[in-house]
Design an enzyme around this catalytic site. Structure first.
Site, PDB file in Angstrom:
ATOM      1  N   HIS A 171       0.833  -1.215   0.000  1.00  0.00           N
ATOM      2  CA  HIS A 171       0.000   0.000   0.000  1.00  0.00           C
ATOM      3  C   HIS A 171       0.862   1.257   0.000  1.00  0.00           C
ATOM      4  CE1 HIS A 171       0.059   1.465   4.319  1.00  0.00           C
ATOM      5  NE2 HIS A 171       0.438   0.221   4.558  1.00  0.00           N
ATOM      6  N   ASP A 218       6.489   2.621   7.037  1.00  0.00           N
ATOM      7  CA  ASP A 218       5.132   2.131   6.782  1.00  0.00           C
ATOM      8  C   ASP A 218       4.353   3.155   5.966  1.00  0.00           C
ATOM      9  OD1 ASP A 218       2.674   0.895   6.844  1.00  0.00           O
ATOM     10  OD2 ASP A 218       2.353   1.159   8.992  1.00  0.00           O
ATOM     11  N   GLU A 250      -5.071   1.661   2.933  1.00  0.00           N
ATOM     12  CA  GLU A 250      -4.854   0.478   3.781  1.00  0.00           C
ATOM     13  C   GLU A 250      -4.937   0.844   5.250  1.00  0.00           C
ATOM     14  OE1 GLU A 250      -2.333  -2.331   6.219  1.00  0.00           O
ATOM     15  OE2 GLU A 250      -2.202  -0.161   5.941  1.00  0.00           O
ATOM     16  N   GLU A 251      -4.400   2.021   5.590  1.00  0.00           N
ATOM     17  CA  GLU A 251      -4.330   2.398   6.993  1.00  0.00           C
ATOM     18  C   GLU A 251      -5.707   2.545   7.637  1.00  0.00           C
ATOM     19  OE1 GLU A 251      -1.804   2.116   8.582  1.00  0.00           O
ATOM     20  OE2 GLU A 251      -0.022   2.684   7.439  1.00  0.00           O
ATOM     21  N   ASP A 254       4.439  -4.962   3.191  1.00  0.00           N
ATOM     22  CA  ASP A 254       3.915  -3.711   3.748  1.00  0.00           C
ATOM     23  C   ASP A 254       5.103  -2.855   4.161  1.00  0.00           C
ATOM     24  OD1 ASP A 254       2.704  -1.729   5.402  1.00  0.00           O
ATOM     25  OD2 ASP A 254       0.999  -3.039   5.783  1.00  0.00           O
ATOM     26  N   HIS A 307       3.788   4.850  12.924  1.00  0.00           N
ATOM     27  CA  HIS A 307       2.604   5.706  12.755  1.00  0.00           C
ATOM     28  C   HIS A 307       2.736   7.069  13.427  1.00  0.00           C
ATOM     29  CE1 HIS A 307      -0.675   2.483  11.621  1.00  0.00           C
ATOM     30  NE2 HIS A 307       0.384   2.458  10.827  1.00  0.00           N
TER      31      HIS A 307
END
Length: 706
Positions: A346, A356, A393-394, A422, A507
């Site tokens: 993604h 990420d 995706e998140e 990922d 994140h």
């Protein structure tokens, strides 16, 4: 007669001519793919730098620009590249605030809820484009209550509190990240009677353990102001289109209906920093928490509460139907264009996304460029290779799920395997998870690629020395985009990365190119190695005459799982013999198909040159490909019907957690609570369901109707 003889000799001569002028074997190109002559760490670092110049959450202008970059790169690799758009429900923060009254005699504290820019931050000029810290799909509302500390917010943590006599009802819980999916933290809090949830990043787990440890940019650890944001939606795909694609003008479920069904959180929640979490922790009195509930060595003593600290949590979100874009690149197969080997990663990120997910995106583009270099040297894949770059995706695996739901029938009949990456790089050390028939293939690929951190050994040698047990994990959790492929429609799948145990700035604002360049992969050699393994597995699946699947691994795996389950509930009168019988049939079917494959390979002599073995090979491969589908059930799991796979699915209390035989496991958990004849009868029913699925898989592998 002479004409006939001449025709035969002409045919033989033609055959030898073709053999003499034939291109190199596929294995030649596979070796070339992983060679230093084709790999390019400079190109990968450039891709990552370009993709992470701005924060690019789903639905943002910056993410649309990133999609254009991926599209143009795939198109430049001579792929048939396109974007596929969906109209989906996404949520964004409108306003939020958090106040703490430590005690009735102390003035309230207002938290600023901001992640601080670090000294020399090259992205300071675009930091205001990062979304304010929030939980996607969190419930809007204002709540005030005493604080209770609930450790990681797991079901067993609430049981511990209950045993201690602590009542959570009407309180705001303080939980720390680290063990379960944040959406389950909020759901478990609601189930326990809490009115709100705060989730913080503890130094013990993400800050290096406290003490004199430095944090980013001076070390890899999360700064005190760092916040792990993310979604709290527990399902997959657009919440308003459960089970069907979110095309323009489609049918949608209302948000009110989603709430009534419990598909979205029912209490407000907010992610907060480690510093803010520690401030709130100091306001909590009452009984001292257990030793394993405590924080880092220099942290305040953690207590349970409730109170005396009181927090006021306000959150208002806005939910918007917006456009997301998947980017798809296709290299059509020469001999079997209707068989698909799919690679996916993604693109959207909560902040800059250097780990990420764009370490994976940069690696995907490296794979694409190497495949183009192979094509220029004469390689053509036997089967079609599809490269997918997912959006949103998140928020809940939205882009991949919508695509799978829209193309369900075609994928179910044509997809050979789905290979997911990922976070390609979080640090050193290779790890992989897969459905068991892919185990041997992953090991063989790892044996061919050099360890990026030790040139004297292969990745496989490093891997087995790591002591990982099991060596290859399973894909029961729904932590990434393999979920729709495997758990919804039953496509064999794998997930790969370098790095063990996650990474501290997950994140947060600090997941940027600087962190990757300093701590994740300074020379981008791990990215190169990740592309080599990922691409090599894809090439073998795309090119080999016989699909490199081994269902003996599957039979062995589920035999052991079944034995463990039987031992766990040996005193409950549950009959596992139907399941063991089905597993034995699966093992025999795996033997049979392996022997058939061997017989075709060993067929020799001129007769075999004229015999049409293509049909036999194709039919055998179809059985290998379709056997995984047989492990699915159209009705799905009892309390999670979107998940159709009866062998691997997420834990009901942890979306990230992997559960084997999820239907049986859920039924056992329920029966242990109720301990009624009816509840244990449901366990037996679930055993029968799995037994039937395994038998169906053995029938598919065997290839004969009953």
């Amino acid at each position: 007669m002479l004409k006939t003889t001449a025709a035969v000799f002409l045919s033989i001569a033609t055959t030898f001519s073709v053999l003499l002028s034939s291109p190199p074997p596929k294995s030649y190109y596979h070796s070339l793919f992983i060679s230093t002559s084709l790999s390019d760490n400079v190109s990968i670092s450039h891709h990552l730098y370009t993709l992470t110049r701005r924060p690019h959450a789903a639905g943002s202008e910056a993410n649309a620009e990133a999609a254009s970059y991926v599209l143009s790169t795939l198109a430049a690799c001579n792929m048939k590249a396109r974007t596929v758009s969906y109209e989906v429900l996404l949520s964004y923060p409108d306003s939020r605030s958090l106040n703490l009254t430590p005690s009735p005699s102390e003035p309230p504290i207002t938290f600023d809820l901001k992640q601080e820019i670090y000294k020399g931050d090259p992205y300071a000029d675009v930091a205001d484009e990062v979304l304010p810290t929030f939980h996607a799909y969190a419930k809007s509302g204002s709540v005030t209550g005493q604080v209770v500390y609930v450790n990681y917010g797991r079901v067993e943590d609430y049981q511990t509190l209950k045993d201690m006599g602590t009542n959570v009802t009407g309180t705001v819980v303080l939980a720390r990240y680290g063990q379960i999916f944040r959406g389950d933290i909020v759901k478990n809090a609601f189930d326990a009677g809490a009115i709100g949830a705060l989730v913080y990043t503890d130094r013990k787990d993400y800050g290096g353990g406290g003490g004199d440890v430095k944090w980013f940019p001076d070390d890899k650890w999360m700064p005190p102001s760092g916040v792990q944001v993310g979604s709290v939606y527990k399902e997959s795909g657009d919440p308003t289109t459960p089970g069907w694609a979110s095309s323009e003008g489609c049918e949608r479920v209302s948000v009110e209906e989603l709430e009534s069904r419990g598909d979205v959180p029912l209490i407000p929640s907010l992610p907060i920093s480690g510093a803010d979490g520690e401030t709130i922790m100091r306001s909590i009195g009452g009984e001292i928490a257990k030793h394993d509930w405590q924080g880092s060595k220099d942290a305040t003593t953690y207590r349970i509460g409730p109170g005396p600290g009181v927090v006021n949590l306000n959150y208002k979100g806005k939910q918007v139907i917006t456009t997301i874009q998947n980017v798809i690149g296709v290299i059509e197969g020469e001999e079997e264009p209707d068989r698909f080997v799919i690679l996916g990663n993604h693109r959207d990120a909560w902040t800059f996304g250097a780990v990420d997910p764009n370490s994976g995106t940069a690696t995907l583009l490296e794979v694409a460029q190497r495949l183009w270099k192979l094509q220029r040297k004469g390689w053509k894949p036997r089967r079609t290779i599809i490269l997918c770059n997912w959006d949103a995706e998140e928020y809940g695996l939205v882009g991949s799920t919508e695509w799978v739901e829209e193309n369900r029938e075609l994928l179910a009949s044509r997809a050979v395997a789905y290979l997911n990456v990922d976070c390609a790089i979080t640090g050193a050390g290779f790890q992989a998870s897969a459905t068991p028939q892919l185990d041997d293939l992953l090991k063989q690929a790892a044996q061919q690629v050099q360890d990026p951190d030790n040139s004297s050994q292969t990745i496989y040698e490093q891997w087995i020395q790591s002591g990982a047990s099991p060596l290859i994990g399973r894909l029961g959790g729904s932590g990434s985009d393999y979920a729709a492929f495997l758990q919804h429609i039953g496509v064999p799948a794998a997930d790969m990365q370098f790095g063990t145990g996650g990474y501290p700035v997950y994140h947060s604002l600090y997941d940027d190119y600087v962190w990757m360049e300093k701590y994740g992969d300074p020379m981008f050699r791990r990215h190169v190695a990740a592309a080599s393994v990922w691409g090599l597995v894809a090439l073998r699946l795309a090119d080999e005459e016989f699909l490199p699947f081994n269902y003996h691994s599957y039979a062995f795996e589920i035999q052991k799982l079944a034995e463990d389950l039987e031992t766990e509930i040996s005193d409950k009168g549950i009959n596992f013999s139907p399941l063991f019988k089905s597993i034995e049939e699966l093992s025999k079917a795996a033997d049979k198909i392996n022997n058939q494959k061997k017989a075709i390979k060993e067929a020799k002599g001129w007769a075999s040159m004229w015999r049409n073995d293509r049909v036999k090979v194709r039919e055998l491969n179809d059985r290998l490909m379709m056997a995984e589908r047989a492990f699915t059930d159209r009705d799905g799991l009892l309390r999670m019907p979107w998940y159709k796979h009866l062998i691997y699915a997420p834990s009901r209390h942890n979306d990230y957690g992997s559960t084997s035989f999820p239907g049986i496991d859920d039924a056992i958990e329920n029966a242990k609570k109720l301990n009624t004849a009816e509840s244990w009868s449901l366990v037996q029913h679930e055993v029968w369901r799995v037994a039937r699925a395994v038998r169906h898989a053995s029938l598919v592998l065997g290839g004969n109707l009953t």
